[in-house]
Enzyme design. Structure first.
Site, PDB file in Angstrom:
ATOM      1  N   HIS A 149       0.954  -1.009   0.126  1.00 21.95           N
ATOM      2  CA  HIS A 149      -0.006  -0.084   0.112  1.00 21.95           C
ATOM      3  C   HIS A 149       1.100   1.059  -0.321  1.00 21.95           C
ATOM      4  O   HIS A 149       2.112   1.292   0.105  1.00 21.95           O
ATOM      5  CB  HIS A 149      -1.027   0.683   1.473  1.00 21.95           C
ATOM      6  CG  HIS A 149      -2.180  -0.899   1.164  1.00 21.95           C
ATOM      7  ND1 HIS A 149      -1.859  -1.732   1.461  1.00 21.95           N
ATOM      8  CD2 HIS A 149      -3.529  -0.619   0.652  1.00 21.95           C
ATOM      9  CE1 HIS A 149      -3.614  -2.417   1.004  1.00 21.95           C
ATOM     10  NE2 HIS A 149      -4.367  -2.024   0.673  1.00 21.95           N
ATOM     11  N   LYS A 153      -0.773   4.401   4.736  1.00 23.81           N
ATOM     12  CA  LYS A 153      -1.856   4.423   5.112  1.00 23.81           C
ATOM     13  C   LYS A 153      -1.551   4.398   7.167  1.00 23.81           C
ATOM     14  O   LYS A 153      -0.877   3.747   6.992  1.00 23.81           O
ATOM     15  CB  LYS A 153      -2.015   2.882   4.334  1.00 23.81           C
ATOM     16  CG  LYS A 153      -2.663   1.735   4.889  1.00 23.81           C
ATOM     17  CD  LYS A 153      -2.706   0.145   4.523  1.00 23.81           C
ATOM     18  CE  LYS A 153      -4.001  -0.509   4.769  1.00 23.81           C
ATOM     19  NZ  LYS A 153      -4.533  -0.076   4.421  1.00 23.81           N
TER      20      LYS A 153
HETATM   21  P1  NAP Z   1      -7.031   9.455   4.240  1.00 25.55           P
HETATM   22  O1  NAP Z   1      -6.996  10.864   2.881  1.00 25.55           O
HETATM   23  O2  NAP Z   1      -6.475  10.149   5.433  1.00 25.55           O
HETATM   24  O3  NAP Z   1      -8.822  10.459   4.502  1.00 25.55           O
HETATM   25  C1  NAP Z   1      -9.685  10.089   5.564  1.00 25.55           C
HETATM   26  C2  NAP Z   1     -10.200  11.679   5.842  1.00 25.55           C
HETATM   27  O4  NAP Z   1     -10.598  11.742   7.018  1.00 25.55           O
HETATM   28  C3  NAP Z   1      -8.780  12.749   6.650  1.00 25.55           C
HETATM   29  O5  NAP Z   1      -9.457  13.927   5.606  1.00 25.55           O
HETATM   30  C4  NAP Z   1      -9.050  13.184   7.996  1.00 25.55           C
HETATM   31  O6  NAP Z   1      -8.407  14.120   8.179  1.00 25.55           O
HETATM   32  C5  NAP Z   1     -10.418  13.038   7.531  1.00 25.55           C
HETATM   33  N1  NAP Z   1     -11.101  12.677   9.163  1.00 25.55           N
HETATM   34  C6  NAP Z   1     -10.235  12.112  10.482  1.00 25.55           C
HETATM   35  N2  NAP Z   1     -10.988  11.692  11.658  1.00 25.55           N
HETATM   36  C7  NAP Z   1     -12.089  11.477  10.496  1.00 25.55           C
HETATM   37  C8  NAP Z   1     -14.039  11.531  11.422  1.00 25.55           C
HETATM   38  N3  NAP Z   1     -13.642  11.144  13.050  1.00 25.55           N
HETATM   39  N4  NAP Z   1     -14.706  12.136  10.997  1.00 25.55           N
HETATM   40  C9  NAP Z   1     -14.404  13.138   9.723  1.00 25.55           C
HETATM   41  N5  NAP Z   1     -13.454  12.789   8.656  1.00 25.55           N
HETATM   42  C10 NAP Z   1     -12.215  12.526   9.354  1.00 25.55           C
HETATM   43  O7  NAP Z   1      -7.755   8.368   4.016  1.00 25.55           O
HETATM   44  P2  NAP Z   1      -8.081   7.316   2.917  1.00 25.55           P
HETATM   45  O8  NAP Z   1      -6.497   7.055   2.085  1.00 25.55           O
HETATM   46  O9  NAP Z   1      -8.433   7.986   2.018  1.00 25.55           O
HETATM   47  O10 NAP Z   1      -8.748   6.582   3.483  1.00 25.55           O
HETATM   48  C11 NAP Z   1      -9.484   6.148   4.348  1.00 25.55           C
HETATM   49  C12 NAP Z   1      -9.493   5.046   4.553  1.00 25.55           C
HETATM   50  O11 NAP Z   1     -10.058   4.611   3.701  1.00 25.55           O
HETATM   51  C13 NAP Z   1      -8.411   4.277   5.491  1.00 25.55           C
HETATM   52  O12 NAP Z   1      -8.654   2.901   6.878  1.00 25.55           O
HETATM   53  C14 NAP Z   1      -8.138   3.119   4.193  1.00 25.55           C
HETATM   54  O13 NAP Z   1      -7.432   1.845   5.262  1.00 25.55           O
HETATM   55  C15 NAP Z   1      -9.800   2.869   3.808  1.00 25.55           C
HETATM   56  N6  NAP Z   1      -9.640   2.263   2.082  1.00 25.55           N
HETATM   57  C16 NAP Z   1     -10.455   1.378   2.231  1.00 25.55           C
HETATM   58  C17 NAP Z   1     -11.164   0.496   0.739  1.00 25.55           C
HETATM   59  C18 NAP Z   1     -11.668  -0.084   1.108  1.00 25.55           C
HETATM   60  O14 NAP Z   1     -12.192  -0.788  -0.451  1.00 25.55           O
HETATM   61  N7  NAP Z   1     -12.511  -0.935   1.906  1.00 25.55           N
HETATM   62  C19 NAP Z   1     -10.129   0.663  -0.122  1.00 25.55           C
HETATM   63  C20 NAP Z   1      -9.045   2.137   0.148  1.00 25.55           C
HETATM   64  C21 NAP Z   1      -8.771   3.479   2.157  1.00 25.55           C
HETATM   65  P3  NAP Z   1      -7.150  13.919   8.954  1.00 25.55           P
HETATM   66  O15 NAP Z   1      -6.671  13.801   7.470  1.00 25.55           O
HETATM   67  O16 NAP Z   1      -6.930  15.517   9.634  1.00 25.55           O
HETATM   68  O17 NAP Z   1      -6.470  13.010   9.375  1.00 25.55           O
END
Ligand code: NAP
Length: 261
Positions: A149, A153
Protein backbone atom coordinates in the site's frame (compact mmCIF):
# COMPACT_ATOMS: atom_id res chain seq x y z
CA UNK A 1 -33.44 9.21 -4.22
CA UNK A 2 -30.94 7.98 -1.60
CA UNK A 3 -29.50 10.88 0.42
CA UNK A 4 -25.85 10.26 1.30
CA UNK A 5 -23.51 11.83 3.84
CA UNK A 6 -19.82 11.28 3.14
CA UNK A 7 -17.58 11.15 6.23
CA UNK A 8 -13.89 11.75 5.60
CA UNK A 9 -14.90 13.67 2.47
CA UNK A 10 -11.62 15.62 2.18
CA UNK A 11 -9.53 12.45 2.14
CA UNK A 12 -8.23 10.43 -0.80
CA UNK A 13 -11.18 8.02 -0.77
CA UNK A 14 -13.80 10.51 0.44
CA UNK A 15 -13.26 12.82 -2.53
CA UNK A 16 -13.74 9.91 -4.95
CA UNK A 17 -16.91 8.85 -3.11
CA UNK A 18 -18.42 12.35 -3.39
CA UNK A 19 -17.84 12.33 -7.17
CA UNK A 20 -19.04 8.72 -7.63
CA UNK A 21 -22.26 9.20 -5.66
CA UNK A 22 -22.94 12.46 -7.52
CA UNK A 23 -22.50 10.67 -10.86
CA UNK A 24 -24.64 7.64 -9.94
CA UNK A 25 -28.36 7.42 -10.67
CA UNK A 26 -30.81 7.45 -7.78
CA UNK A 27 -28.52 8.91 -5.13
CA UNK A 28 -27.03 12.27 -4.20
CA UNK A 29 -24.61 13.73 -1.65
CA UNK A 30 -26.49 15.90 0.86
CA UNK A 31 -23.65 16.53 3.33
CA UNK A 32 -19.90 16.12 3.67
CA UNK A 33 -18.02 15.86 6.97
CA UNK A 34 -14.31 15.93 7.69
CA UNK A 35 -13.11 16.82 11.19
CA UNK A 36 -9.60 17.46 9.89
CA UNK A 37 -10.74 19.86 7.16
CA UNK A 38 -13.86 21.81 8.24
CA UNK A 39 -14.95 24.45 5.72
CA UNK A 40 -12.98 22.90 2.85
CA UNK A 41 -14.93 22.71 -0.42
CA UNK A 42 -15.12 19.26 -1.99
CA UNK A 43 -15.76 19.22 -5.77
CA UNK A 44 -18.65 16.94 -6.72
CA UNK A 45 -17.22 16.20 -10.17
CA UNK A 46 -20.20 17.91 -11.82
CA UNK A 47 -19.23 21.58 -11.56
CA UNK A 48 -20.55 21.89 -8.00
CA UNK A 49 -18.99 21.55 -4.56
CA UNK A 50 -20.01 21.02 -0.94
CA UNK A 51 -18.37 22.53 2.15
CA UNK A 52 -17.15 20.12 4.84
CA UNK A 53 -18.74 20.20 8.26
CA UNK A 54 -16.48 19.39 11.20
CA UNK A 55 -19.32 17.96 13.28
CA UNK A 56 -21.02 14.71 12.24
CA UNK A 57 -23.96 14.87 14.67
CA UNK A 58 -24.75 18.46 13.64
CA UNK A 59 -24.54 17.57 9.94
CA UNK A 60 -26.91 14.62 10.42
CA UNK A 61 -29.49 16.71 12.22
CA UNK A 62 -29.21 19.61 9.74
CA UNK A 63 -29.64 17.38 6.66
CA UNK A 64 -30.74 13.90 7.71
CA UNK A 65 -29.26 11.37 5.25
CA UNK A 66 -30.43 7.81 4.55
CA UNK A 67 -26.84 6.51 4.36
CA UNK A 68 -23.45 7.53 5.75
CA UNK A 69 -20.36 6.41 3.83
CA UNK A 70 -17.26 6.43 6.07
CA UNK A 71 -13.68 6.47 4.83
CA UNK A 72 -11.88 8.11 7.75
CA UNK A 73 -9.37 6.67 10.19
CA UNK A 74 -9.22 3.55 12.39
CA UNK A 75 -9.34 5.78 15.51
CA UNK A 76 -12.39 7.75 14.31
CA UNK A 77 -14.71 5.23 12.70
CA UNK A 78 -16.23 3.68 15.84
CA UNK A 79 -17.56 6.99 17.17
CA UNK A 80 -18.81 7.96 13.70
CA UNK A 81 -20.72 4.69 13.34
CA UNK A 82 -22.29 4.96 16.78
CA UNK A 83 -23.42 8.55 16.06
CA UNK A 84 -24.92 7.71 12.66
CA UNK A 85 -26.61 4.46 13.69
CA UNK A 86 -28.11 6.07 16.81
CA UNK A 87 -29.71 8.63 14.47
CA UNK A 88 -31.18 5.79 12.36
CA UNK A 89 -28.71 6.27 9.48
CA UNK A 90 -27.52 3.12 7.66
CA UNK A 91 -23.74 2.90 7.31
CA UNK A 92 -21.42 1.85 4.48
CA UNK A 93 -17.91 1.54 5.88
CA UNK A 94 -14.63 1.26 4.06
CA UNK A 95 -12.40 2.38 6.91
CA UNK A 96 -10.21 -0.55 7.92
CA UNK A 97 -8.49 -1.37 11.20
CA UNK A 98 -11.51 -2.26 13.38
CA UNK A 99 -11.81 -5.92 14.38
CA UNK A 100 -14.95 -7.67 13.13
CA UNK A 101 -15.90 -8.39 16.76
CA UNK A 102 -16.14 -4.64 17.47
CA UNK A 103 -18.19 -4.04 14.30
CA UNK A 104 -20.55 -6.81 15.50
CA UNK A 105 -20.83 -5.15 18.91
CA UNK A 106 -21.60 -1.74 17.35
CA UNK A 107 -24.27 -3.26 15.08
CA UNK A 108 -25.83 -5.21 17.96
CA UNK A 109 -26.17 -2.03 20.02
CA UNK A 110 -27.67 -0.03 17.10
CA UNK A 111 -31.40 0.66 16.79
CA UNK A 112 -33.54 -2.12 15.30
CA UNK A 113 -33.72 -1.99 11.49
CA UNK A 114 -30.45 -0.12 10.90
CA UNK A 115 -27.71 -1.72 8.82
CA UNK A 116 -23.93 -1.63 9.03
CA UNK A 117 -22.17 -2.77 5.86
CA UNK A 118 -18.37 -3.14 5.89
CA UNK A 119 -16.14 -4.21 3.03
CA UNK A 120 -12.39 -4.50 3.64
CA UNK A 121 -12.05 -3.96 -0.11
CA UNK A 122 -14.65 -2.46 -2.46
CA UNK A 123 -12.81 -3.41 -5.68
CA UNK A 124 -14.52 -6.25 -7.55
CA UNK A 125 -11.16 -7.70 -8.61
CA UNK A 126 -9.98 -7.85 -4.99
CA UNK A 127 -13.12 -9.73 -3.99
CA UNK A 128 -12.38 -12.25 -6.76
CA UNK A 129 -8.72 -12.47 -5.67
CA UNK A 130 -9.87 -13.38 -2.14
CA UNK A 131 -12.34 -15.93 -3.49
CA UNK A 132 -9.71 -17.56 -5.76
CA UNK A 133 -7.18 -17.62 -2.91
CA UNK A 134 -9.65 -19.40 -0.63
CA UNK A 135 -10.44 -21.91 -3.36
CA UNK A 136 -6.73 -22.54 -4.03
CA UNK A 137 -5.95 -22.97 -0.31
CA UNK A 138 -8.27 -25.99 -0.17
CA UNK A 139 -5.76 -27.82 -2.37
CA UNK A 140 -2.55 -25.87 -1.62
CA UNK A 141 -2.60 -25.11 2.12
CA UNK A 142 0.87 -23.52 2.23
CA UNK A 143 0.02 -19.84 1.65
CA UNK A 144 1.56 -16.47 2.44
CA UNK A 145 0.20 -12.99 1.75
CA UNK A 146 2.11 -9.94 0.57
CA UNK A 147 0.08 -6.74 0.72
CA UNK A 148 1.45 -3.47 -0.67
CA UNK A 149 0.00 0.00 0.00
CA UNK A 150 0.86 3.69 -0.20
CA UNK A 151 3.03 5.05 2.62
CA UNK A 152 0.20 7.09 4.27
CA UNK A 153 -1.88 4.03 5.18
CA UNK A 154 -2.65 4.03 8.92
CA UNK A 155 -3.06 0.32 9.65
CA UNK A 156 -0.99 -2.81 8.99
CA UNK A 157 -1.74 -5.46 7.95
CA UNK A 158 -4.45 -4.16 5.60
CA UNK A 159 -8.10 -5.10 6.13
CA UNK A 160 -7.95 -7.04 2.87
CA UNK A 161 -4.98 -9.10 4.10
CA UNK A 162 -6.70 -9.78 7.44
CA UNK A 163 -9.81 -10.97 5.61
CA UNK A 164 -7.84 -13.05 3.10
CA UNK A 165 -5.91 -14.76 5.90
CA UNK A 166 -9.16 -15.60 7.60
CA UNK A 167 -10.67 -17.01 4.37
CA UNK A 168 -7.54 -19.07 3.66
CA UNK A 169 -7.52 -20.41 7.23
CA UNK A 170 -11.20 -21.33 6.97
CA UNK A 171 -10.77 -23.03 3.58
CA UNK A 172 -7.78 -25.29 4.24
CA UNK A 173 -8.39 -28.59 5.92
CA UNK A 174 -4.93 -28.79 7.47
CA UNK A 175 -2.73 -26.09 8.96
CA UNK A 176 0.77 -26.60 7.52
CA UNK A 177 3.68 -26.40 9.96
CA UNK A 178 4.38 -22.78 11.02
CA UNK A 179 6.75 -21.07 8.60
CA UNK A 180 10.32 -21.57 9.71
CA UNK A 181 11.84 -18.68 11.64
CA UNK A 182 14.38 -20.51 13.74
CA UNK A 183 17.08 -18.09 12.70
CA UNK A 184 15.22 -14.84 12.17
CA UNK A 185 18.19 -12.51 11.81
CA UNK A 186 16.00 -9.37 11.81
CA UNK A 187 12.78 -9.54 13.90
CA UNK A 188 9.69 -9.52 11.67
CA UNK A 189 11.50 -10.88 8.63
CA UNK A 190 9.00 -13.72 8.37
CA UNK A 191 6.00 -11.38 8.60
CA UNK A 192 3.08 -11.42 11.04
CA UNK A 193 1.00 -14.52 11.64
CA UNK A 194 -2.74 -13.92 11.11
CA UNK A 195 -4.69 -17.10 11.84
CA UNK A 196 -1.45 -19.02 11.11
CA UNK A 197 -1.03 -17.33 7.71
CA UNK A 198 2.14 -15.24 7.30
CA UNK A 199 1.34 -11.69 6.15
CA UNK A 200 3.96 -9.23 4.88
CA UNK A 201 3.08 -5.51 4.64
CA UNK A 202 4.94 -3.24 2.21
CA UNK A 203 4.48 0.57 2.43
CA UNK A 204 5.90 2.75 -0.35
CA UNK A 205 5.06 6.04 -2.06
CA UNK A 206 3.67 5.45 -5.53
CA UNK A 207 1.59 2.42 -4.54
CA UNK A 208 -2.24 2.46 -4.20
CA UNK A 209 -3.52 -0.94 -2.96
CA UNK A 210 -2.11 -4.28 -4.09
CA UNK A 211 -2.03 -7.84 -2.82
CA UNK A 212 -0.46 -11.11 -3.87
CA UNK A 213 -1.33 -14.46 -2.34
CA UNK A 214 1.47 -16.99 -2.88
CA UNK A 215 0.71 -20.68 -2.54
CA UNK A 216 3.36 -23.37 -2.64
CA UNK A 217 3.12 -27.08 -3.38
CA UNK A 218 5.48 -29.83 -4.42
CA UNK A 219 7.63 -28.45 -7.24
CA UNK A 220 5.23 -25.56 -7.96
CA UNK A 221 3.87 -22.21 -6.83
CA UNK A 222 0.68 -20.34 -7.62
CA UNK A 223 0.42 -16.55 -7.40
CA UNK A 224 -2.91 -14.74 -7.25
CA UNK A 225 -2.52 -10.98 -7.51
CA UNK A 226 -4.78 -7.95 -7.57
CA UNK A 227 -3.74 -4.33 -8.16
CA UNK A 228 -5.84 -1.24 -7.58
CA UNK A 229 -3.90 1.25 -9.65
CA UNK A 230 -6.46 4.02 -9.11
CA UNK A 231 -8.99 4.74 -6.32
CA UNK A 232 -11.82 4.79 -8.86
CA UNK A 233 -11.47 0.96 -8.72
CA UNK A 234 -13.38 1.03 -5.41
CA UNK A 235 -16.26 3.22 -6.59
CA UNK A 236 -18.60 0.73 -8.35
CA UNK A 237 -18.51 -1.31 -5.13
CA UNK A 238 -19.24 1.73 -2.94
CA UNK A 239 -22.18 2.74 -5.18
CA UNK A 240 -23.53 -0.83 -5.07
CA UNK A 241 -23.32 -0.79 -1.26
CA UNK A 242 -25.11 2.58 -1.00
CA UNK A 243 -27.85 1.21 -3.24
CA UNK A 244 -28.15 -2.03 -1.25
CA UNK A 245 -27.68 -1.08 2.39
CA UNK A 246 -31.31 0.03 2.87
CA UNK A 247 -32.45 -3.54 2.26
CA UNK A 248 -30.00 -5.02 4.82
CA UNK A 249 -30.16 -5.15 8.57
CA UNK A 250 -27.53 -5.64 11.24
CA UNK A 251 -23.89 -6.26 10.32
CA UNK A 252 -23.07 -7.47 6.80
CA UNK A 253 -19.40 -7.93 5.80
CA UNK A 254 -17.97 -8.30 2.31
CA UNK A 255 -18.93 -7.00 -1.13
CA UNK A 256 -19.45 -10.59 -2.30
CA UNK A 257 -22.67 -10.60 -0.23
CA UNK A 258 -24.07 -7.89 -2.56
CA UNK A 259 -22.63 -8.95 -5.92
CA UNK A 260 -24.96 -11.85 -6.60
CA UNK A 261 -28.18 -10.51 -5.08
P1 NAP B 1 -7.19 9.86 4.16
O1 NAP B 1 -6.79 10.40 2.84
O2 NAP B 1 -6.32 10.10 5.36
O3 NAP B 1 -8.67 10.41 4.46
C1 NAP B 1 -9.33 10.31 5.69
C2 NAP B 1 -9.97 11.66 5.96
O4 NAP B 1 -10.82 11.55 7.12
C3 NAP B 1 -8.94 12.76 6.29
O5 NAP B 1 -9.29 13.96 5.64
C4 NAP B 1 -9.06 12.86 7.81
O6 NAP B 1 -8.65 14.11 8.31
C5 NAP B 1 -10.55 12.65 7.99
N1 NAP B 1 -10.96 12.31 9.35
C6 NAP B 1 -10.20 11.87 10.39
N2 NAP B 1 -11.00 11.67 11.47
C7 NAP B 1 -12.27 11.97 11.09
C8 NAP B 1 -13.53 11.97 11.75
N3 NAP B 1 -13.65 11.61 13.04
N4 NAP B 1 -14.63 12.33 11.05
C9 NAP B 1 -14.54 12.72 9.75
N5 NAP B 1 -13.36 12.77 9.07
C10 NAP B 1 -12.24 12.39 9.74
O7 NAP B 1 -7.39 8.27 4.09
P2 NAP B 1 -7.87 7.41 2.83
O8 NAP B 1 -6.69 6.97 2.04
O9 NAP B 1 -9.00 8.12 2.14
O10 NAP B 1 -8.40 6.10 3.58
C11 NAP B 1 -9.46 6.17 4.52
C12 NAP B 1 -9.74 4.79 5.08
O11 NAP B 1 -10.27 3.97 4.03
C13 NAP B 1 -8.52 4.04 5.62
O12 NAP B 1 -8.90 3.31 6.76
C14 NAP B 1 -8.15 3.10 4.48
O13 NAP B 1 -7.48 1.94 4.93
C15 NAP B 1 -9.53 2.76 3.98
N6 NAP B 1 -9.62 2.25 2.61
C16 NAP B 1 -10.52 1.26 2.40
C17 NAP B 1 -10.73 0.78 1.13
C18 NAP B 1 -11.77 -0.29 0.91
O14 NAP B 1 -12.00 -0.71 -0.24
N7 NAP B 1 -12.44 -0.73 1.98
C19 NAP B 1 -10.01 1.30 0.05
C20 NAP B 1 -9.09 2.32 0.28
C21 NAP B 1 -8.91 2.80 1.58
P3 NAP B 1 -7.04 14.29 8.67
O15 NAP B 1 -6.37 14.49 7.35
O16 NAP B 1 -6.99 15.49 9.55
O17 NAP B 1 -6.62 13.04 9.38
Amino acid sequence: MIDVLVSGAAGRMGREVVAAVTAADGMRVVAVVDTGHPGVDIPDGADGSLACSGDLAAAISATPPHVMVDFTHPDAVEANLRTALAAGVDCVVGTTGLPESLLAEIAAEAPEGTALFFAPNFAIGAVLMMRFAAEAARFMPHAEIIELHHDRKADAPSGTAMRTASLVAEARAEVPPAPGAETEIAPGARGALVEDVAVHSVRLPGLVAHQEVLLGGQGQTLSIRHDSIDRTSFMPGVVLAVRSVGSLSGLVIGLEKLMER
